[in-house]
Design a protein around this motif. Structure first.
Motif, PDB file in Angstrom:
ATOM      1  N   GLY A 263       0.795  -1.221   0.000  1.00  0.00           N
ATOM      2  CA  GLY A 263       0.000   0.000   0.000  1.00  0.00           C
ATOM      3  C   GLY A 263       0.827   1.270   0.000  1.00  0.00           C
ATOM      4  O   GLY A 263       0.418   2.291  -0.560  1.00  0.00           O
ATOM      5  N   LEU A 264       1.983   1.242   0.636  1.00  0.00           N
ATOM      6  CA  LEU A 264       2.885   2.395   0.632  1.00  0.00           C
ATOM      7  C   LEU A 264       3.799   2.373  -0.589  1.00  0.00           C
ATOM      8  O   LEU A 264       4.014   3.392  -1.251  1.00  0.00           O
ATOM      9  CB  LEU A 264       3.747   2.411   1.902  1.00  0.00           C
ATOM     10  N   GLY A 265       4.370   1.203  -0.862  1.00  0.00           N
ATOM     11  CA  GLY A 265       5.355   1.083  -1.934  1.00  0.00           C
ATOM     12  C   GLY A 265       4.798   1.451  -3.300  1.00  0.00           C
ATOM     13  O   GLY A 265       5.480   2.093  -4.100  1.00  0.00           O
ATOM     14  N   CYS A 266       3.553   1.036  -3.573  1.00  0.00           N
ATOM     15  CA  CYS A 266       2.976   1.305  -4.902  1.00  0.00           C
ATOM     16  C   CYS A 266       2.864   2.809  -5.201  1.00  0.00           C
ATOM     17  O   CYS A 266       3.417   3.273  -6.201  1.00  0.00           O
ATOM     18  CB  CYS A 266       1.622   0.617  -5.046  1.00  0.00           C
ATOM     19  N   PRO A 267       2.174   3.596  -4.367  1.00  0.00           N
ATOM     20  CA  PRO A 267       2.090   5.033  -4.690  1.00  0.00           C
ATOM     21  C   PRO A 267       3.437   5.740  -4.593  1.00  0.00           C
ATOM     22  O   PRO A 267       3.701   6.677  -5.358  1.00  0.00           O
ATOM     23  CB  PRO A 267       1.085   5.587  -3.664  1.00  0.00           C
ATOM     24  N   ALA A 268       4.294   5.303  -3.669  1.00  0.00           N
ATOM     25  CA  ALA A 268       5.613   5.932  -3.538  1.00  0.00           C
ATOM     26  C   ALA A 268       6.437   5.681  -4.798  1.00  0.00           C
ATOM     27  O   ALA A 268       7.043   6.603  -5.354  1.00  0.00           O
ATOM     28  CB  ALA A 268       6.332   5.406  -2.299  1.00  0.00           C
ATOM     29  N   ALA A 269       6.453   4.434  -5.273  1.00  0.00           N
ATOM     30  CA  ALA A 269       7.225   4.096  -6.478  1.00  0.00           C
ATOM     31  C   ALA A 269       6.667   4.821  -7.695  1.00  0.00           C
ATOM     32  O   ALA A 269       7.419   5.310  -8.542  1.00  0.00           O
ATOM     33  CB  ALA A 269       7.200   2.588  -6.710  1.00  0.00           C
ATOM     34  N   MET A 270       5.327   4.906  -7.775  1.00  0.00           N
ATOM     35  CA  MET A 270       4.723   5.569  -8.927  1.00  0.00           C
ATOM     36  C   MET A 270       5.122   7.043  -8.997  1.00  0.00           C
ATOM     37  O   MET A 270       5.519   7.546 -10.053  1.00  0.00           O
ATOM     38  CB  MET A 270       3.211   5.442  -8.886  1.00  0.00           C
ATOM     39  N   SER A 271       5.056   7.740  -7.859  1.00  0.00           N
ATOM     40  CA  SER A 271       5.414   9.159  -7.872  1.00  0.00           C
ATOM     41  C   SER A 271       6.898   9.361  -8.177  1.00  0.00           C
ATOM     42  O   SER A 271       7.256  10.299  -8.903  1.00  0.00           O
ATOM     43  CB  SER A 271       5.067   9.805  -6.524  1.00  0.00           C
ATOM     44  N   LEU A 272       7.758   8.498  -7.635  1.00  0.00           N
ATOM     45  CA  LEU A 272       9.191   8.643  -7.899  1.00  0.00           C
ATOM     46  C   LEU A 272       9.512   8.366  -9.366  1.00  0.00           C
ATOM     47  O   LEU A 272      10.350   9.034  -9.969  1.00  0.00           O
ATOM     48  CB  LEU A 272       9.996   7.714  -6.986  1.00  0.00           C
ATOM     49  N   ALA A 273       8.836   7.372  -9.940  1.00  0.00           N
ATOM     50  CA  ALA A 273       9.048   7.074 -11.360  1.00  0.00           C
ATOM     51  C   ALA A 273       8.568   8.243 -12.224  1.00  0.00           C
ATOM     52  O   ALA A 273       9.248   8.664 -13.160  1.00  0.00           O
ATOM     53  CB  ALA A 273       8.311   5.794 -11.748  1.00  0.00           C
ATOM     54  N   ARG A 274       7.395   8.791 -11.908  1.00  0.00           N
ATOM     55  CA  ARG A 274       6.883   9.917 -12.693  1.00  0.00           C
ATOM     56  C   ARG A 274       7.789  11.139 -12.559  1.00  0.00           C
ATOM     57  O   ARG A 274       7.989  11.891 -13.509  1.00  0.00           O
ATOM     58  CB  ARG A 274       5.467  10.279 -12.235  1.00  0.00           C
ATOM     59  N   ALA A 275       8.357  11.336 -11.367  1.00  0.00           N
ATOM     60  CA  ALA A 275       9.169  12.529 -11.119  1.00  0.00           C
ATOM     61  C   ALA A 275      10.535  12.446 -11.785  1.00  0.00           C
ATOM     62  O   ALA A 275      11.191  13.473 -11.968  1.00  0.00           O
ATOM     63  CB  ALA A 275       9.329  12.744  -9.613  1.00  0.00           C
ATOM     64  N   GLY A 276      10.988  11.214 -12.141  1.00  0.00           N
ATOM     65  CA  GLY A 276      12.242  11.093 -12.866  1.00  0.00           C
ATOM     66  C   GLY A 276      13.394  10.461 -12.110  1.00  0.00           C
ATOM     67  O   GLY A 276      14.567  10.721 -12.415  1.00  0.00           O
ATOM     68  N   LEU A 277      13.066   9.588 -11.148  1.00  0.00           N
ATOM     69  CA  LEU A 277      14.121   8.847 -10.447  1.00  0.00           C
ATOM     70  C   LEU A 277      14.910   8.001 -11.449  1.00  0.00           C
ATOM     71  O   LEU A 277      14.337   7.448 -12.387  1.00  0.00           O
ATOM     72  CB  LEU A 277      13.481   7.941  -9.378  1.00  0.00           C
ATOM     73  N   GLY A 278      16.235   7.875 -11.205  1.00  0.00           N
ATOM     74  CA  GLY A 278      17.082   7.142 -12.140  1.00  0.00           C
ATOM     75  C   GLY A 278      17.028   5.640 -11.980  1.00  0.00           C
ATOM     76  O   GLY A 278      16.936   4.898 -12.966  1.00  0.00           O
ATOM     77  N   PHE A 279      17.116   5.167 -10.730  1.00  0.00           N
ATOM     78  CA  PHE A 279      17.210   3.723 -10.484  1.00  0.00           C
ATOM     79  C   PHE A 279      16.376   3.347  -9.276  1.00  0.00           C
ATOM     80  O   PHE A 279      16.434   4.009  -8.236  1.00  0.00           O
ATOM     81  CB  PHE A 279      18.677   3.340 -10.238  1.00  0.00           C
TER      82      PHE A 279
END
Ligand SMILES: [Zn+2]
Length: 249
Positions: free
Chosen positions: A39-55
């Motif tokens: 529940g935490l990992g999914c929205p956190a990962a989605m926002s970081l991916a959209r924002a432009g995290l590298g890895f």
């Protein structure tokens, strides 16, 4: 470093005075380990991916279950039965083709954490039990890697940033039980509680990775989703802490 398509995609945040091209490039070269794709990992990962995290390295042992879909925002009905890490990687790569994703389908413990932490700049812990959070804290203290630990249950959330040589998770929760008395599987959680806390975890990670903001170090953020209040409690390094004490001698 960033191509034209990336500059266009991230243009709304590069426009910010506080978040300039330097911050964007820092984010694109940052490496995050995410513990748990729930529940935490999914929205956190989605926002970081959209924002432009590298890895992003994601670790979770579980498969997608019908009861996950209420709050685990990267999954849909077709993913039921699939490993969470695989379904999450596919969803994240559809959102952002530039993010590099490493998946590990395994339970997190003291044995595999040192390998998981290799070349990582920040750990996001979204696991659902104290034993895992405690093991992640100890491994991060030992490896001197910053840890952003979050939890959500019912209508409540909490989060803190643990920096090397500062107060750690065990300093904060000295007498925690081996297993949590309250877990989502037992007591329930509102869909939006995890969405709020996962987004807050990603937000705090962006501030840290892009801008070097560490204001949640030695502070526990508490979010009350019934009264809609948020507050912070200060805590200090425990000189007797069995986890981080030895690091200062
Ligand atoms: Zn400690």
């Amino acid at each position: 470093m960033l191509n034209d398509a990336q500059l266009l995609r991230y243009s709304r945040q590069i426009l910010l005075a506080e978040w300039d091209i330097d911050a964007q490039q820092k984010l694109s070269s940052s490496r995050v380990l995410m513990i748990g794709m729930g529940g935490l990992g999914c929205p956190a990962a989605m926002s970081l991916a959209r924002a432009g995290l590298g890895f992003l390295r994601i670790v979770d042992f579980d498969t997608v279950d019908e009861s996950n879909l209420q709050r685990q925002t990267l999954f849909n009905a077709q993913d039921i039965g699939q490993p969470k890490v695989l379904a999450a990687k596919n969803a994240l790569n559809l959102i952002n083709p530039w993010i590099e994703i490493d998946i590990v389908q395994d339970r997190v413990d003291a044995g595999n954490l040192p390998t998981l932490l290799t070349n990582i700049d920040l750990v996001l812990d979204g696991s659902d039990n104290f034993a895992t959070r405690d093991a992640v804290n100890k491994a991060c203290v030992d490896a001197k890697i910053p840890l952003l630990s979050a939890a959500a249950i019912g209508f409540e959330g909490q989060m803190t940033l643990i920096l090397p040589d500062h107060a750690c998770y065990r300093c904060l929760f000295q007498d925690a039980p081996i297993e949590d008395a309250r877990r989502c599987a037992d007591t329930g959680v509102l869909a939006t509680t995890t969405a709020v806390m996962g987004a807050m975890q990603a937000h705090t990670a962006l501030l840290f990775l892009g801008m070097g903001v560490t204001s949640l170090s030695e502070r526990l953020l508490l979010w009350d989703g019934l009264g809609l209040n948020q507050r912070q409690i200060r805590y200090q390094k425990d000189p007797e802490c069995p986890v981080c004490r030895a690091k200062n001698t």
